[in-house]
Design a protein around this motif. Structure first.
Motif, mmCIF file in Angstrom:
data_model
loop_
_atom_site.group_PDB
_atom_site.id
_atom_site.type_symbol
_atom_site.label_atom_id
_atom_site.label_comp_id
_atom_site.label_asym_id
_atom_site.label_seq_id
_atom_site.Cartn_x
_atom_site.Cartn_y
_atom_site.Cartn_z
ATOM 1 N N ASP A 36 33.054 69.247 55.860
ATOM 2 C CA ASP A 36 34.452 69.600 55.627
ATOM 3 C C ASP A 36 35.302 68.489 55.011
ATOM 4 O OD1 ASP A 36 34.523 67.865 57.775
ATOM 5 O OD2 ASP A 36 35.486 69.270 59.156
ATOM 6 N N GLY A 37 34.675 67.406 54.581
ATOM 7 C CA GLY A 37 35.437 66.312 53.985
ATOM 8 C C GLY A 37 36.068 65.379 55.008
ATOM 9 N N LYS A 38 35.849 65.619 56.293
ATOM 10 C CA LYS A 38 36.447 64.769 57.334
ATOM 11 C C LYS A 38 35.472 63.719 57.865
ATOM 12 C CE LYS A 38 39.939 68.031 58.946
ATOM 13 N NZ LYS A 38 39.702 69.271 58.224
ATOM 14 N N ASP A 39 34.189 63.858 57.563
ATOM 15 C CA ASP A 39 33.213 62.880 58.062
ATOM 16 C C ASP A 39 33.514 61.466 57.566
ATOM 17 O OD1 ASP A 39 31.474 64.482 59.688
ATOM 18 O OD2 ASP A 39 30.649 65.347 57.860
ATOM 19 N N GLN A 40 34.077 61.360 56.373
ATOM 20 C CA GLN A 40 34.370 60.046 55.810
ATOM 21 C C GLN A 40 35.456 59.316 56.599
ATOM 22 O OE1 GLN A 40 33.886 62.899 54.244
ATOM 23 N NE2 GLN A 40 33.007 62.622 52.211
ATOM 24 N N LYS A 41 36.375 60.056 57.238
ATOM 25 C CA LYS A 41 37.455 59.450 58.027
ATOM 26 C C LYS A 41 37.023 59.126 59.448
ATOM 27 C CE LYS A 41 41.568 61.670 56.080
ATOM 28 N NZ LYS A 41 42.707 62.527 56.409
ATOM 29 N N ALA A 42 35.987 59.799 59.927
ATOM 30 C CA ALA A 42 35.593 59.726 61.334
ATOM 31 C C ALA A 42 34.748 58.497 61.640
ATOM 32 C CB ALA A 42 34.807 60.979 61.707
ATOM 33 N N LEU A 43 34.723 58.158 62.928
ATOM 34 C CA LEU A 43 33.669 57.293 63.450
ATOM 35 C C LEU A 43 32.637 58.231 64.055
ATOM 36 C CD1 LEU A 43 35.469 54.312 65.249
ATOM 37 C CD2 LEU A 43 34.199 54.282 63.094
ATOM 38 N N HIS A 44 31.375 57.901 63.880
ATOM 39 C CA HIS A 44 30.285 58.764 64.306
ATOM 40 C C HIS A 44 29.616 58.146 65.529
ATOM 41 C CE1 HIS A 44 30.727 61.191 60.672
ATOM 42 N NE2 HIS A 44 31.123 60.045 60.156
ATOM 43 N N VAL A 45 29.555 58.927 66.601
ATOM 44 C CA VAL A 45 28.956 58.468 67.851
ATOM 45 C C VAL A 45 27.594 59.146 67.958
ATOM 46 C CG1 VAL A 45 29.264 58.231 70.343
ATOM 47 C CG2 VAL A 45 31.283 58.253 68.839
ATOM 48 N N LEU A 46 26.551 58.336 67.880
ATOM 49 C CA LEU A 46 25.189 58.832 67.853
ATOM 50 C C LEU A 46 24.501 58.542 69.182
ATOM 51 C CD1 LEU A 46 24.205 57.186 64.421
ATOM 52 C CD2 LEU A 46 25.268 59.409 64.758
ATOM 53 N N GLY A 47 23.902 59.550 69.764
ATOM 54 C CA GLY A 47 23.075 59.382 70.956
ATOM 55 C C GLY A 47 21.620 59.448 70.533
ATOM 56 N N VAL A 48 20.934 58.311 70.608
ATOM 57 C CA VAL A 48 19.581 58.203 70.068
ATOM 58 C C VAL A 48 18.568 58.063 71.198
ATOM 59 C CG1 VAL A 48 18.088 56.853 68.532
ATOM 60 C CG2 VAL A 48 20.527 57.092 67.999
ATOM 61 N N LYS A 49 17.479 58.826 71.085
ATOM 62 C CA LYS A 49 16.378 58.764 72.048
ATOM 63 C C LYS A 49 15.080 58.810 71.245
ATOM 64 C CE LYS A 49 14.446 61.503 75.849
ATOM 65 N NZ LYS A 49 14.676 62.728 76.645
ATOM 66 N N ASN A 50 14.211 57.846 71.471
ATOM 67 C CA ASN A 50 12.938 57.776 70.725
ATOM 68 C C ASN A 50 13.167 57.869 69.215
ATOM 69 O OD1 ASN A 50 11.553 57.661 73.198
ATOM 70 N ND2 ASN A 50 11.435 59.891 73.317
ATOM 71 N N ASP A 51 14.144 57.109 68.729
ATOM 72 C CA ASP A 51 14.480 57.053 67.293
ATOM 73 C C ASP A 51 14.953 58.367 66.703
ATOM 74 O OD1 ASP A 51 13.855 54.294 67.059
ATOM 75 O OD2 ASP A 51 11.728 54.778 66.854
ATOM 76 N N LYS A 52 15.414 59.280 67.546
ATOM 77 C CA LYS A 52 15.900 60.586 67.065
ATOM 78 C C LYS A 52 17.307 60.816 67.615
ATOM 79 C CE LYS A 52 14.315 65.439 67.251
ATOM 80 N NZ LYS A 52 14.871 66.044 66.158
ATOM 81 N N ILE A 53 18.220 61.316 66.769
ATOM 82 C CA ILE A 53 19.567 61.647 67.227
ATOM 83 C C ILE A 53 19.479 62.940 68.033
ATOM 84 C CG2 ILE A 53 21.919 62.277 66.556
ATOM 85 C CD1 ILE A 53 21.500 60.526 64.043
ATOM 86 N N VAL A 54 19.792 62.853 69.329
ATOM 87 C CA VAL A 54 19.713 64.025 70.210
ATOM 88 C C VAL A 54 21.092 64.452 70.712
ATOM 89 C CG1 VAL A 54 17.336 63.553 70.909
ATOM 90 C CG2 VAL A 54 19.239 62.653 72.289
ATOM 91 N N ALA A 55 22.097 63.586 70.503
ATOM 92 C CA ALA A 55 23.476 63.907 70.890
ATOM 93 C C ALA A 55 24.392 63.258 69.863
ATOM 94 C CB ALA A 55 23.784 63.397 72.294
ATOM 95 N N TYR A 56 25.559 63.882 69.651
ATOM 96 C CA TYR A 56 26.430 63.408 68.574
ATOM 97 C C TYR A 56 27.860 63.890 68.792
ATOM 98 C CZ TYR A 56 28.704 63.430 64.003
ATOM 99 O OH TYR A 56 29.596 63.257 62.985
ATOM 100 N N THR A 57 28.816 63.068 68.396
ATOM 101 C CA THR A 57 30.204 63.495 68.195
ATOM 102 C C THR A 57 30.759 62.721 67.006
ATOM 103 O OG1 THR A 57 31.344 61.791 69.508
ATOM 104 C CG2 THR A 57 30.611 63.759 70.705
#
Length: 147
Positions: free
Chosen positions: A40-61
């Protein structure tokens, strides 16, 4: 246990960006059968919170400073991989997101647009409903705030 990373859009690797978009598509598009413009064009403004397990993103905001999405700071695109939900990573990623808002933006008031069926989950995190429910992308939502 998940490892939390907070990154700007520019700091995301190509693989991280692909993985987070894939997770959002899996849950919001396929699992919830919701047709909407995720990119939606808003990802560039956001900070991305990544939940990583075994080198894979399993949770995100993604989180926003006041004025970039709502008047208040906000958390959006809250997602946990279906096969990881039994670990309650939704709580971990939301706590990490609230901490990141405090750390990066100096804010404690957070507003979200929550899917109604998740109201109790957000209540457990200290959010309260404000106003009536509404349809967003064909799914019942409610505005919620944490003071």
């Amino acid at each position: 246990m998940i490892n939390i990373k907070v990154k700007t859009f520019e700091a995301l690797t190509k693989q991280e960006l692909y993985s987070l978009l894939q997770l959002r598509s899996e849950v919001f598009g396929v699992e919830q059968d919701c047709v909407y413009q995720d990119i939606d064009g808003k990802d560039q403004k956001a900070l991305h919170v990544l939940g990583v397990k075994n080198d894979k993103i399993v949770a995100y905001t993604r989180i926003f400073k006041p004025g970039d999405y709502f008047e208040e700071s906000s958390i959006g695109r809250v997602v946990v991989a279906k096969n990881e939900r039994q670990h309650k990573y939704g709580y971990d990623i939301m706590h990490a997101s609230a901490e990141a808002i405090q750390t990066h933006f100096g804010q404690t008031v957070i507003k979200i647009s929550a899917q109604v069926y998740l109201k109790k989950f957000y209540n457990n995190l200290g959010f309260s409903e404000i106003g009536a429910s509404y349809l967003e992308d064909g799914i019942p939502h409610i505005a919620m705030i944490k003071q």
